[in-house]
Design a protein around this motif. Sequence first.
Motif, PDB file in Angstrom:
ATOM      1  N   TRP A 190      26.817  -7.519  -3.599  1.00 34.74           N
ATOM      2  CA  TRP A 190      25.561  -6.786  -3.697  1.00 34.74           C
ATOM      3  C   TRP A 190      24.544  -7.595  -4.487  1.00 34.74           C
ATOM      4  N   VAL A 240      19.564  -6.337  -0.655  1.00 32.25           N
ATOM      5  CA  VAL A 240      19.164  -4.988  -0.224  1.00 32.25           C
ATOM      6  C   VAL A 240      17.795  -5.043   0.438  1.00 32.25           C
ATOM      7  N   ARG A 292      18.289  -6.691   3.794  1.00 32.71           N
ATOM      8  CA  ARG A 292      18.990  -5.800   4.731  1.00 32.71           C
ATOM      9  C   ARG A 292      18.046  -4.766   5.325  1.00 32.71           C
ATOM     10  N   TRP A 334      26.182  -1.451  -1.924  1.00 31.30           N
ATOM     11  CA  TRP A 334      25.384  -1.497  -0.695  1.00 31.30           C
ATOM     12  C   TRP A 334      25.073  -0.098  -0.181  1.00 31.30           C
ATOM     13  N   ALA A 354      26.772  -1.414   4.444  1.00 30.82           N
ATOM     14  CA  ALA A 354      27.075  -2.703   3.827  1.00 30.82           C
ATOM     15  C   ALA A 354      26.964  -3.770   4.908  1.00 30.82           C
TER      16      ALA A 354
END
Length: 147
Positions: free
Chosen positions: A69, A74, A77, A106, A138
């Motif tokens: 992580w 993040v 993503r 995640w 994730a």
Amino acid sequence: MDSVLVVNADLGPLHRVSLRHAIRMLVRKVAEVHEAQPDRLIGIYPVPTVVRLVRYVVTKWRFTAGPAWSRAGVLNRDGRRCGYCMGAATTVDHIVPRSRGGKNTWTNTIAACDGCNQRKGDRTPAEAGMVLRFEVTAPTWASLARR
């Protein structure tokens, strides 16, 4: 073209590098051009979109469940889009707040804009009357290689 995909000698994706780094790999003969943009050259080299390593690199870290992580991960993503209003995201919000035992995982974090992050505060999205616009998951190594 801002990045070049690097694949292992067995054509498994490894990571992305800048065009400049890819050219340095070609000059050092660490990699070969696997795919290139047609009719574009940098010196004697075609402009690569994918480079293949000459020798196989063992990647034990690739056999883990997934990448660790990170705040940048993040944001990457989620495509730098707020999970609440789909605006431009600049921060990371914890779905279950850290003050209530939420962790940096995640599935507990989502990209958020400053306004939504402050509006939600130390509450869950349901308590704040906010709806998540997409499901948090994730990422896998393969999904990161496609970006």
